[in-house]
Write an enzyme that holds these catalytic residues in place. Structure first.
Site, PDB file in Angstrom:
ATOM      1  N   GLU A   1     -10.685  10.665   4.658  1.00  0.00           N
ATOM      2  CA  GLU A   1      -9.593   9.995   4.598  1.00  0.00           C
ATOM      3  C   GLU A   1      -8.901  10.331   3.286  1.00  0.00           C
ATOM      4  OE1 GLU A   1      -8.793   6.472   6.426  1.00  0.00           O
ATOM      5  OE2 GLU A   1     -10.156   6.786   8.111  1.00  0.00           O
TER       6      GLU A   1
ATOM      7  N   ASP B   1      -1.372   2.562   7.196  1.00  0.00           N
ATOM      8  CA  ASP B   1      -2.572   3.121   7.514  1.00  0.00           C
ATOM      9  C   ASP B   1      -2.649   3.335   9.015  1.00  0.00           C
ATOM     10  OD1 ASP B   1      -5.293   3.943   7.821  1.00  0.00           O
ATOM     11  OD2 ASP B   1      -6.100   1.932   7.702  1.00  0.00           O
TER      12      ASP B   1
ATOM     13  N   TYR C   1       0.692  -1.130  10.241  1.00  0.00           N
ATOM     14  CA  TYR C   1      -0.408  -0.786  10.900  1.00  0.00           C
ATOM     15  C   TYR C   1      -1.725  -1.558  10.514  1.00  0.00           C
ATOM     16  CZ  TYR C   1       2.334   3.326  11.673  1.00  0.00           C
ATOM     17  OH  TYR C   1       3.395   4.202  11.977  1.00  0.00           O
TER      18      TYR C   1
ATOM     19  N   CYS D   1      -6.512   8.967   8.032  1.00  0.00           N
ATOM     20  CA  CYS D   1      -7.760   9.574   8.490  1.00  0.00           C
ATOM     21  C   CYS D   1      -7.369  10.903   9.044  1.00  0.00           C
ATOM     22  CB  CYS D   1      -8.514   8.780   9.535  1.00  0.00           C
ATOM     23  SG  CYS D   1      -7.385   8.556  11.003  1.00  0.00           S
TER      24      CYS D   1
END
Length: 327
Positions: A318, A238, A170, A265
């Site tokens: 996060e 991520d 990602y 997140c």
């Protein structure tokens, strides 16, 4: 976050057109909690100075042509960095320290973000972390986690560097792979977006990260392009707020890298993903794993959990979880 206010580098105010509302009275702002109404927002205190100036300009432009909209619109205001003496000049050849803040209103325009001494360019409509003030510490934490485990594993094996390869899944525009590249022989970034891969490779070149390769990946075969042994490889993931999917997580478990750094997140989604790994027998809690019919390629222990307040004045954070093979 170093800045509890004035930190956000992107805002997307919006408005709806109603037949009974004169154009000059149309609310331009954000949806009210629990209501189908937009609250007019003249100023947003969590935005950076550049974004606040851009929001004022975006509202003026929208009001000036309100009669051209049929149903409403979403505006984009984004902070960027430009050469001090020539706002339209080439930022790729100028040190990050010599750039100044400005704003962009066009989704197709290019944004330049600065993270310490690094520069990242991407289209204004693309995703990038929206709190620049915390990014040096945020990326630095990931880099330090990988570096400390590299040193620990190397010392325990009594040989050279244990972690030689880094996979940035990602990878987006290459933020984490480029920020951590100096500690690895090779960094491979994987994305399913052509545009993001192009940006990431350009960013690697702009920042002198010659050992980085960002590749277009097949979501069902994400690790096929990684040539290194899993025991010499660390993986950063991520994913978007919705988290990863079971297919990706099963591929990760089957590959079995030495260290995994999971950046999220969406913390509930991260907890769900880690629970999925536990249910596959791939995570040990207090030394015990879930009973499974087939043993996974590797079993991990959670070594550290660290939240970062990238979104002050909201409930969002996060969260970074480090997982290391327990063998």
């Amino acid at each position: 976050s170093p800045l509890p206010f004035g930190y956000r580098t992107k805002l997307t105010p919006h408005f709806d057109i109603r037949k009974d509302t004169p154009p000059e009275q149309v609310a331009i702002g954000f949806g009210m909690a629990g209501q189908r109404r937009v609250l007019d927002i003249e100023d947003c205190m969590i935005g950076t100075d550049a974004v606040r100036s851009g929001t004022t300009k975006a509202r003026e432009v929208a009001r000036a042509k309100m009669d051209t909209y049929k149903r409403g619109a979403t505006l984009l205001v984004r902070e960027t960095n430009v050469p001090k003496d020539d706002p339209k000049g080439d930022v790729t050849t100028i040190p990050a320290s010599d750039l100044v803040k400005d704003f962009i209103l066009e989704p197709k325009a290019w944004v330049t973000d600065v993270v310490g001494s690094l520069k990242f360019r991407y289209p204004a409509s693309s995703f990038f972390q929206n709190n620049a003030s915390i990014l040096p510490a945020f990326t630095g934490y990931v880099r330090d986690e990988l570096s400390s485990w590299n040193q620990h594993l190397s010392a325990s094996e009594g040989g050279p560097r244990a972690l030689t390869h880094l996979v940035d899944a990602y990878c987006g525009s290459g933020l984490f792979g480029i920020a951590c590249h100096a500690d690895f022989e090779r960094v491979v970034g994987i994305e399913i977006s052509n545009e993001s891969i192009s940006c990431a490779n350009d960013n690697a070149k702009m920042n002198g990260a010659d050992n980085c390769d960002f590749l277009l990946g097949d979501a069902s075969k994400i690790f096929d392009k990684v040539a290194a042994s899993p025991r010499n490889t660390a993986v950063i993931i991520d994913p978007p707020r919705k988290g990863s999917n079971p297919d990706f997580l099963d591929q990760l478990i089957a590959y079995g890298p030495q260290v995994i750094v999971y950046i999220a997140c969406g913390v509930p989604a991260q907890a769900r993903d880690i629970n999925h790994m536990f249910s596959r027998g791939a995570i040990a809690v207090d030394g015990a794993t879930a009973p499974v019919e087939t043993n996974p390629a590797a079993v991990y222990r959670i070594t550290r959990i660290q939240p970062f307040d990238l979104f002050p004045q909201t409930f969002h954070v996060e969260n970074i979880v480090t997982l290391v093979r327990q063998d």
